[in-house]
Write a protein that holds these residues in place. Sequence first.
Motif, PDB file in Angstrom:
ATOM      1  N   GLY A  57       0.782  -1.238   0.072  1.00  0.00           N
ATOM      2  CA  GLY A  57      -0.101   0.067  -0.012  1.00  0.00           C
ATOM      3  C   GLY A  57       0.906   1.113  -0.027  1.00  0.00           C
ATOM      4  O   GLY A  57       0.347   2.379  -0.277  1.00  0.00           O
ATOM      5  N   ALA A  58       2.037   1.155   0.372  1.00  0.00           N
ATOM      6  CA  ALA A  58       3.000   2.238   0.328  1.00  0.00           C
ATOM      7  C   ALA A  58       3.307   2.707  -1.048  1.00  0.00           C
ATOM      8  O   ALA A  58       3.124   1.964  -2.033  1.00  0.00           O
ATOM      9  N   ASP A  59       3.561   4.106  -1.300  1.00  0.00           N
ATOM     10  CA  ASP A  59       3.901   4.467  -2.717  1.00  0.00           C
ATOM     11  C   ASP A  59       5.299   4.909  -2.793  1.00  0.00           C
ATOM     12  O   ASP A  59       5.390   5.971  -3.739  1.00  0.00           O
ATOM     13  N   ASP A  60       6.166   4.233  -2.150  1.00  0.00           N
ATOM     14  CA  ASP A  60       7.685   4.352  -2.497  1.00  0.00           C
ATOM     15  C   ASP A  60       7.938   3.831  -3.968  1.00  0.00           C
ATOM     16  O   ASP A  60       7.189   2.833  -4.416  1.00  0.00           O
ATOM     17  N   LYS A  61       9.204   4.148  -4.557  1.00  0.00           N
ATOM     18  CA  LYS A  61       9.495   3.759  -5.806  1.00  0.00           C
ATOM     19  C   LYS A  61      10.718   3.160  -6.105  1.00  0.00           C
ATOM     20  O   LYS A  61      11.138   3.156  -7.194  1.00  0.00           O
ATOM     21  N   ASP A  62      11.419   2.692  -4.967  1.00  0.00           N
ATOM     22  CA  ASP A  62      12.693   2.018  -5.228  1.00  0.00           C
ATOM     23  C   ASP A  62      12.618   0.715  -5.555  1.00  0.00           C
ATOM     24  O   ASP A  62      11.269  -0.063  -5.577  1.00  0.00           O
ATOM     25  N   ILE A  63      13.629   0.045  -6.191  1.00  0.00           N
ATOM     26  CA  ILE A  63      13.761  -1.240  -6.600  1.00  0.00           C
ATOM     27  C   ILE A  63      14.927  -1.945  -5.853  1.00  0.00           C
ATOM     28  O   ILE A  63      15.957  -1.170  -5.573  1.00  0.00           O
ATOM     29  N   PHE A  64      14.559  -3.236  -5.604  1.00  0.00           N
ATOM     30  CA  PHE A  64      15.762  -3.806  -4.636  1.00  0.00           C
ATOM     31  C   PHE A  64      16.270  -5.032  -5.290  1.00  0.00           C
ATOM     32  O   PHE A  64      15.545  -5.670  -5.939  1.00  0.00           O
ATOM     33  N   TYR A  78      15.141  -9.861  -7.709  1.00  0.00           N
ATOM     34  CA  TYR A  78      14.857  -8.496  -7.677  1.00  0.00           C
ATOM     35  C   TYR A  78      13.543  -8.486  -7.285  1.00  0.00           C
ATOM     36  O   TYR A  78      12.535  -9.448  -7.443  1.00  0.00           O
ATOM     37  N   PHE A  79      13.131  -7.214  -6.443  1.00  0.00           N
ATOM     38  CA  PHE A  79      11.597  -7.010  -6.398  1.00  0.00           C
ATOM     39  C   PHE A  79      11.318  -5.637  -6.340  1.00  0.00           C
ATOM     40  O   PHE A  79      12.361  -4.767  -6.025  1.00  0.00           O
ATOM     41  N   GLY A  80      10.120  -5.197  -6.321  1.00  0.00           N
ATOM     42  CA  GLY A  80       9.633  -3.958  -6.151  1.00  0.00           C
ATOM     43  C   GLY A  80       9.601  -3.024  -7.522  1.00  0.00           C
ATOM     44  O   GLY A  80       9.293  -1.895  -7.756  1.00  0.00           O
ATOM     45  N   GLU A  81       9.815  -3.849  -8.567  1.00  0.00           N
ATOM     46  CA  GLU A  81       9.686  -3.245 -10.113  1.00  0.00           C
ATOM     47  C   GLU A  81       8.376  -2.885 -10.308  1.00  0.00           C
ATOM     48  O   GLU A  81       8.159  -1.978 -11.347  1.00  0.00           O
ATOM     49  N   MET A  82       7.314  -3.393  -9.939  1.00  0.00           N
ATOM     50  CA  MET A  82       5.841  -3.205 -10.339  1.00  0.00           C
ATOM     51  C   MET A  82       5.666  -1.750 -10.144  1.00  0.00           C
ATOM     52  O   MET A  82       5.126  -1.068 -11.011  1.00  0.00           O
ATOM     53  N   ALA A  83       5.920  -1.139  -8.967  1.00  0.00           N
ATOM     54  CA  ALA A  83       5.325   0.123  -8.570  1.00  0.00           C
ATOM     55  C   ALA A  83       6.226   0.871  -9.488  1.00  0.00           C
ATOM     56  O   ALA A  83       5.830   2.134  -9.887  1.00  0.00           O
ATOM     57  N   LYS A  92       0.730   1.540  -6.320  1.00  0.00           N
ATOM     58  CA  LYS A  92       1.114   1.193  -4.832  1.00  0.00           C
ATOM     59  C   LYS A  92       1.611  -0.088  -4.884  1.00  0.00           C
ATOM     60  O   LYS A  92       1.216  -0.891  -5.696  1.00  0.00           O
ATOM     61  N   ARG A  93       2.350  -0.035  -3.846  1.00  0.00           N
ATOM     62  CA  ARG A  93       2.935  -1.609  -3.388  1.00  0.00           C
ATOM     63  C   ARG A  93       1.848  -2.589  -3.212  1.00  0.00           C
ATOM     64  O   ARG A  93       1.035  -2.470  -2.453  1.00  0.00           O
ATOM     65  N   THR A  94       1.837  -3.756  -4.046  1.00  0.00           N
ATOM     66  CA  THR A  94       0.859  -4.487  -3.994  1.00  0.00           C
ATOM     67  C   THR A  94       0.931  -5.678  -2.939  1.00  0.00           C
ATOM     68  O   THR A  94       0.174  -6.500  -2.487  1.00  0.00           O
TER      69      THR A  94
END
Lengths: 816, 298
Positions: free
Chosen positions: A509-516, A544-549, A555-557
């Motif tokens: 639900g957060a809306d940060d936009k980094d990828i890890f 890796y993860f976080g690419e969708m946002a 938002k983070r799903t």
Amino acid sequence: MADKVRVAIVGSGPAGLSAAARAAELGMSHVLLEKTDHLSDTIYKYQKGKHVMATPSNLVLRSPLDFDAGKREVILDTWDQQMADQKVTVRLNAEVAAIEGETGNFTLNLKSGDTIAAEAVVLAIGTQGNPNVLRVPGADLPHIQYQLDDPTEYVDEHITVIGSGDAGIENALGLAADKMQGNVVTILNRGAEFARAKSANVKLLEEAEADGRISVRRDTTPAEVRPGEMVLDTRDGQETIPCDRIIARTGSQPPRAFVEAAGIDFTSEDRGAFPQLSPSFETTKNGIHVIGALAGYPLIKHCMNQGYDAIEFLNGNLDLKPADEPILAAKFNALPGRKSVEEWLETFRSQVVILQELSPLQMRELMLDSDVHAFGPGDVVFTRNDSGSSMFAIAEGSVAVEVNPDDTDFTVPIEQGSIFGEVGLISGRRRGATVRAAEPTVVMELSRQAALKLLATSPSANRAVNRISVERQLLQLFGSGLNPADVADLVDQSEVVNVRAGETVINEGADDKDIFIVRRGSMIVEKDLGGHPVFLSYLPAGSYFGEMAVIDGSKRTASVKAAIKSEVIRLPGDAFNALLDAKPELREKAMGDMAGRREINDFVESRKASFGGAVDMYSQTAQFLVDNGLGEATDVLLIDEKLCVGCDNCEKACADSHDGLSRLDREAGKTYAHLHVPTSCRHCEHPHCMADCPPNAIKRGPDGEVFIDDTCIGCGNCQRNCPYGVIRMDARPPKKPGLLSWLLFGAGPGPGEANYSWRKKKAEAEGKETPKVAIKCDMCSGVTGGPACVRACPTGAAIRVSPEKFLSVARLEDID
Amino acid sequence: MASLFKSAGERRAQSRERRHAAEHGSFLEYAGYRWLKIAVFISVFFLTVYLLVDVEPRHNGGSWLGYTLGTIGAGLIVWLALLGIRKRRANPGNWSVKAWTSAHVYLGLSLVVIGTLHTGFQLGWNVHTLAWALMVLVIASGIYGISVYSMLPEKLSENRREMTREQMVESLSAIDRQLEAAALPLAREDTDMVIAALEHDVFKEGLWQRLTGRRGRAPTRRALEHISTKRAYADDADDAAQQKVRTLLGRRSAQLDQIRKHMRYKALLEIWLYVHVPLTIALLAALAAHILSVFYYW
């Protein structure tokens, strides 16, 4: 005060003894200072009859004293005898409090108030340190002691034990064991839990408390010590209890502070760092030399050789070649070109970028733990999916990396002076690509221990390896279309973040936009469904993860949190998007991966109504397995207790395929929903057991198994370091009669591990002394058919799994 | 050279895959019920042949079909008995006891058909029928084995509650030690009950008790009932001791219950082997006698 000696040697362990004996032999004026009333306290404190080993066997012993593998008593007696014969000047009960002065004119202040003058000092005090002392009013009273030799010595006393570790608990239990002694035993714990102690000890203590044999005071600290009584700070204020004797077991102080106070610098702030040394063991404080365990050499033979060498250097013999010279010479023999050991060391040091800061002594030490190889053009260095955690450095030539498994013609070059294989070292996972030599190439293979030590002691090497590894991980993840220039921006903006076990990296639900990128350790992905966290997937190192946002701006799903202590590389979303804009084919690949993850999301979302209970069950089972070490495992034995009849054939087969000792305990361990995790090795990505092995006997084999080779000295460090209790210390039992002679004639103890008394009797009959060594699962490495535990299970209850296969959402349907 | 290396690496990767692909499932469903299918096929096949073929004067063990069935049956019996060796021999190789057990179960069941058809239903009071009868008994005990293997493990696991057998026994002796100390301040009559419970050897019981779990009022239960019901203690300090003893007796009783259940399930899982295995040995002997006598009197 006596006359000034040429050298004062502090500490009478193997290093100090050997140094003093050599000084005596050379007729150099010397004194050996020992703080206890006997020589070689560390070995003195070994349990009676312990078999002391003499590894490494290929190293020659250079010392006036004899040393060979054997019983503790024999070794100590030999040394005592030889020290007396060689008329070594020894001062027992002489603890050094401080060292003052300069080279040629040192003053050693003893605890007793005496001083000793010396031209040079050799510090061989080991790493045991001194016990922490109480810091309360009255702490200097005589009824406080920091050690308990014989608990039966004291009767009818009020005794207070301070300290909540194993030592404290064992002392308290010992003092209260026999009611007839009439002791009133109290143990103080600063906190509410005995978290540092073994659970077996805590259980015994709690039982003793329930019986009223020991009074356990939690959240309590000592406030003041008075003759015959003691004041305590408790949660409800101060309280005074009668107390005739205090036993303080609050750990010990490493000797670093004492060493630094003498003006000696260490290599880094790291807890595991050692003093900086010259090739002749001289520290940054001229005239003071450090040898033995304190210098980073835990093995007895190394220590004794260094004692000899240090005195030789002091005596002006600067041409002395270290005793390990032949070992290095043998290593370099395999290389082309007839260079001397010094020349080769210098070649590696000057050619390889990350080694350029090292001193010749460090280089020598690093080389002892490493291997060197020469490859011809096209030779394979390692293959994709091989297991391996060593790192390679190219001294001459270059290699080609086959980054794309489907197209072996496409390669990325790595040039002379650079390194490769670092991803395996950092992530602990299998090799990501096949590497071949591109031309005649000479490489150095740094073992995991050697590489980790290098990274810990050389900050610039650490930075260089970090940067390279981030770059390579990016290139490897996103396939063959990229080159280092494309990702340079991203690498510059990247940041390595440490994550604690259980810590959340991304919140749903957060809306940060980094990828890890998971660099080491592993992550679990969870989605919140109506207040229940549902386990979606497991991400091993390298994913890796976080690419969708980042890609679609949503938002983070789902939430992502660390399954174990991990490191992730954080890449800013903007920079990643810029890369995607520049490389359309990369965007396509990322969209493809994303679609796969979407599907899992949608699958769980769509089915949540139809299998509510099963989803919960699946999530909880996954969480249970992660809690039991699956998050850092590479291969773990599980037992389905819906099928297990308890025949223990797995244990029997294990014992029969490995020298007659079982490396697994089926019954012990945790169970959830009939899924049982027995006490058996998980073959961790970053094995805890490897952390502190003096002979570096624990290695990772070709199938990914973590195994112990026969240089084990039986010190038990690995057993203590393993959080899962899967290592046992035992002597290899004698051979049993064959199966048929048991079956037909009843000879021997039959299949499986023979009971202790049979082993003991038979071993005595054979008259062989077998030392206790560390024993653990080696995944039946090299045995056709694989692990015997699984093959021998008659019902199919025993299975071996790797976490990424087992923790997949596909299992959701099985669980119904 | 290079390609050699690669294939070695790949082979390793493959064997690793195979190892992990060893699917998670019971011996009964091994390889998609492969051995069930084979066993059904064999049984149906021989039953059909038996019904379709007209043997003169009638079906018996001495006809060509009888010899065929007899040879297959005897071979099967010997092979089935070899599971005992396979299970105990941990040599290297691509075998799995699970696959063997699966085949053992289904082929063993098909033996009822093969062995019985071999007799041609000519049964009597002789060594031949003895072999047949022993075979049926062995198979019957095996069927019991399959049923307990599929029902009891779950119960065994639930009852264990993550404790090993040693931990259960240790826990009992810890409770006993505490009981002994706690019972000291009690009245003579109560103390005697507690002592009786402590002195009772809980592991000494008959086979019937062990298998059924039925036992009379054990001393622990008696002591608990005595202290719980015979007296109504007030809530004062004097009664703290009784309270403690009562709690401990309750825990002891629960712990005993767990141990007994554990031993009962283990016994039920193992008892049939004490029939199955000796009868198999007897069967092998009878089979040898049967074959020898047939050829001797030929």
